[in-house]
Design an enzyme around this catalytic site. Structure first.
Site, PDB file in Angstrom:
ATOM      1  N   HIS A 191     -44.781 -13.288  40.374  1.00 16.50           N
ATOM      2  CA  HIS A 191     -43.570 -13.554  39.597  1.00 16.50           C
ATOM      3  C   HIS A 191     -43.734 -13.149  38.133  1.00 16.50           C
ATOM      4  O   HIS A 191     -42.924 -12.391  37.581  1.00 16.50           O
ATOM      5  CB  HIS A 191     -43.239 -15.046  39.696  1.00 16.50           C
ATOM      6  N   GLU A 192     -44.785 -13.640  37.508  1.00 12.02           N
ATOM      7  CA  GLU A 192     -44.977 -13.353  36.084  1.00 12.02           C
ATOM      8  C   GLU A 192     -45.315 -11.884  35.841  1.00 12.02           C
ATOM      9  O   GLU A 192     -44.942 -11.307  34.817  1.00 12.02           O
ATOM     10  CB  GLU A 192     -46.068 -14.258  35.505  1.00 12.02           C
ATOM     11  N   HIS A 226     -42.100 -10.051  35.451  1.00 13.37           N
ATOM     12  CA  HIS A 226     -41.608 -10.106  34.069  1.00 13.37           C
ATOM     13  C   HIS A 226     -42.352  -9.095  33.194  1.00 13.37           C
ATOM     14  O   HIS A 226     -41.747  -8.350  32.416  1.00 13.37           O
ATOM     15  CB  HIS A 226     -41.833 -11.506  33.491  1.00 13.37           C
ATOM     16  N   HIS A 249     -41.511  -5.508  33.896  1.00 15.90           N
ATOM     17  CA  HIS A 249     -40.171  -5.236  33.378  1.00 15.90           C
ATOM     18  C   HIS A 249     -40.256  -4.961  31.867  1.00 15.90           C
ATOM     19  O   HIS A 249     -39.694  -3.978  31.362  1.00 15.90           O
ATOM     20  CB  HIS A 249     -39.269  -6.436  33.651  1.00 15.90           C
TER      21      HIS A 249
END
Length: 592
Positions: A380-381, A384, A387
């Site tokens: 998940h991180e 980020h 991105h």
């Protein structure tokens, strides 16, 4: 990994505090130079452009300084000198903000005909989008004097958030809980979820009771901090002539309020699927009704696994290979360049996040506990951070910050790709049941639960707008009622869950949580497109990562293949949830 490689490398940002101090000393000259353009924006397109460039230079330096300060402080929030550095840079930026307060009002004051002439110039072509976005806010910009006053108060007005963080992350102690092995273990923010995943119900219950007994002792203090935060949001909305705090929060992303309200409506229309999942959970656990502390333990408990950080890293790297060679090569840099701070430590900020700035690596903070959930948190991180990496690589600083609305899309897409990878690489019915249960739990937590949070957040802001004070009793009563509505007839809504509002930091983030739900809904659609094998789908996804703030967020998502202006992606995602629960039920039958 070596122990030294388990911590992030902040020296890559500033190799010494002395260098940080040197940059800190430059702030006033940058701000002063920008102030020198005051009263001159309409002179020529070149002057207007220079002013924007100087403003960007100031903001870029300020972000670099703040990023280092807050990352260093979050390593151990009990180290006063590091915390003081955060306070120092925050106060400095608040003080200097008055030197920038003139810009927006001056832009607004330029006559329409002159502004049209300026925007038609090639000198301002690159900045036209951001100038037009600023002009969209014209009716919400105050006078120069008022903007300056608000700038000076920004640091003070954020005190309630700091109080919550300090109390929640630094001062609270939850005591010890007897684990499955019969040994007493320390209960922390990081270990709480691990206790709830225990196959021993008495362990789950003990951790739940211990945690909320502690929050109960401080409920009035937490209520005061939340009340102050919401009052700040409401006051800001009124001052800037918005019709509601929600409208103001959505305005920067140019998101219609119906997107938020349609999310809540779509979830309410699909609560039957959630209730069916809770019914299945009770059947598997042998309970007529499950309690709130029974919602996280794996239904296929014999397959509960632990992973070292090295193992987690390899799983994530392999799962993300469908995103292509370029993505994989850049992802590898997260380990090679030490973007990640891995282990939990006393005093370290709880939870997990991705941070950084244009001039830093996209750092990740974890509190890795070797759980299966932690593998997904890593994915998940990294979503980020990747991105941010692509956005900063392919966009000029001015357009490099993607809007918060799309911030959870890449992170959740990574989780779904990881889930699909694990499912595709096992024929073990028990592990498949475990994985499908985990996927169902992730969708439940990200769409259903975050939408419940979003509805609660909307309710407390409306209450304060109407003059209500958010006392602990008011918050307990309203949270408990909403929690019961979302969990339905097969869950015992434990009275202590009424206190959960006190431990949710996102309620201080000003309508952030709904983006988890829209992000998951978009990610379900995007992950299916990526795994379809269509190279165009992968290219469209990478273009989404690279887009930054170059377009409106709804347009960026449409280009990627998801129209979030309609409730269709939400309904489709909840249909995917029902299919997942159906698949889980089938796998569990194979085990019986």
């Amino acid at each position: 990994m070596k122990k030294s490689e388990m911590n992030w490398d902040l020296e890559a940002l500033y190799s010494s505090v002395e260098l940080w101090e040197e940059d800190y000393a430059k702030l006033e000259s940058y701000a002063g130079k920008f102030a020198g353009y005051r009263g001159r924006l309409a002179e020529s397109p070149a002057i207007f452009r220079e002013a924007i460039e100087v403003s960007d230079a100031f903001d870029r330096l300020a972000e670099k300084l703040y990023t280092y300060a807050h990352l260093r402080s979050d390593e151990n929030t009990s180290i006063g000198v590091n915390r003081a550095r955060v306070d120092r840079i925050s106060a400095k930026l608040a003080a200097l903000s008055e030197l920038e307060a003139w810009f927006a009002p001056e832009v607004m004051a330029i006559p329409d005909e002159r502004m049209k002439e300026l925007l038609q110039s090639g000198e301002l072509a690159f900045y036209r989008r951001s100038i037009e976005e600023l002009l969209r806010e014209k009716k919400h910009i105050l006078s120069e004097c008022e903007e300056r006053l608000l700038g000076q108060l920004s640091d003070v007005l954020g005190t309630s958030d700091d109080l919550f963080s300090t109390l929640n992350d630094t001062d609270l102690r939850f005591g010890r809980v007897k684990g499955e092995d019969g040994k007493m273990q320390t209960l922390t923010h990081g270990s709480y979820r691990r206790f709830l995943e225990s196959s021993d119900r008495s362990v789950r219950r003990a951790a739940f009771r211990k945690l909320y007994n502690t929050y109960g002792k401080f409920r009035n203090t937490f209520a005061v901090t939340l009340d102050a935060t919401v009052k700040r949001h409401v006051a800001s909305a009124r001052i800037r002539k918005f019709d509601s705090a929600l409208q103001q929060a959505l305005y920067p992303d140019n998101i219609p309020e119906n997107v938020y309200l349609n999310l809540i409506s779509a979830v309410h229309d699909n609560l039957d699927g959630l209730f069916d999942y809770f019914k299945l959970r009770g059947e598997v656990l042998g309970l007529e009704k499950v309690d709130m502390y029974d919602l996280h333990c794996p239904l296929a408990s014999d397959c509960r696994r632990e992973y070292s950080f090295d193992q987690a890293s390899e799983l994530v790297k392999n799962a993300l290979l469908p995103l292509g060679e370029d993505y994989a090569a850049n992802l590898k840099r997260a380990w090679d360049e030490r973007w990640i701070d891995v282990p939990e430590r006393q005093g370290k900020r709880s939870g997990a996040y991705s941070s950084g700035c244009y001039d830093s690596r996209p750092y990740l903070l974890l509190n890795f506990q070797n759980t299966f959930d932690d593998v997904f948190t890593l994915a998940h991180e990294l979503g980020h951070s990747m991105h941010s990496f692509y956005s900063r690589k392919y966009q000029h600083y001015h357009y490099s910050d993607y809007e918060i609305f799309v911030a959870e899309v890449a992170s959740t897409t990574n989780e779904l790709l990881l889930s699909r990878y694990l499912l595709q690489n096992t024929d073990d019915p028990a592990f498949r049941a475990y994985l499908l249960g985990h996927l169902a739990d992730e969708i439940r937590a990200t769409i259903y639960r975050q939408t419940m949070f979003a509805e609660f957040e909307l309710g407390i802001h409306r209450a304060v707008w109407d003059g209500e004070v958010l006392t602990a009793d008011f918050l307990d009563e309203n949270y408990f009622k909403l929690n019961a509505e979302y969990h339905g007839p097969f869950v015992e809504t434990d009275p202590q869950i009424a206190l959960e509002w006190a431990r949710i930091p996102h309620f201080h983030y000003n309508f952030y949580v709904y983006k988890y739900a829209t992000g998951m809904s978009a990610a379900i659609r995007l992950s299916e497109r990526i795994l379809s094998g269509d190279p165009a789908a992968v290219e469209a996804y990478l273009n989404f990562l690279k887009a930054g703030d170059s377009k409106d967020v709804l347009d960026i998502m449409r280009d990627a293949g998801v129209d979030l202006s309609t409730p269709e992606p939400i309904s489709a995602a909840l249909g995917f949830f029902k299919d997942t629960v159906s698949g889980l039920r089938k796998e569990l039958k194979l085990l019986s």
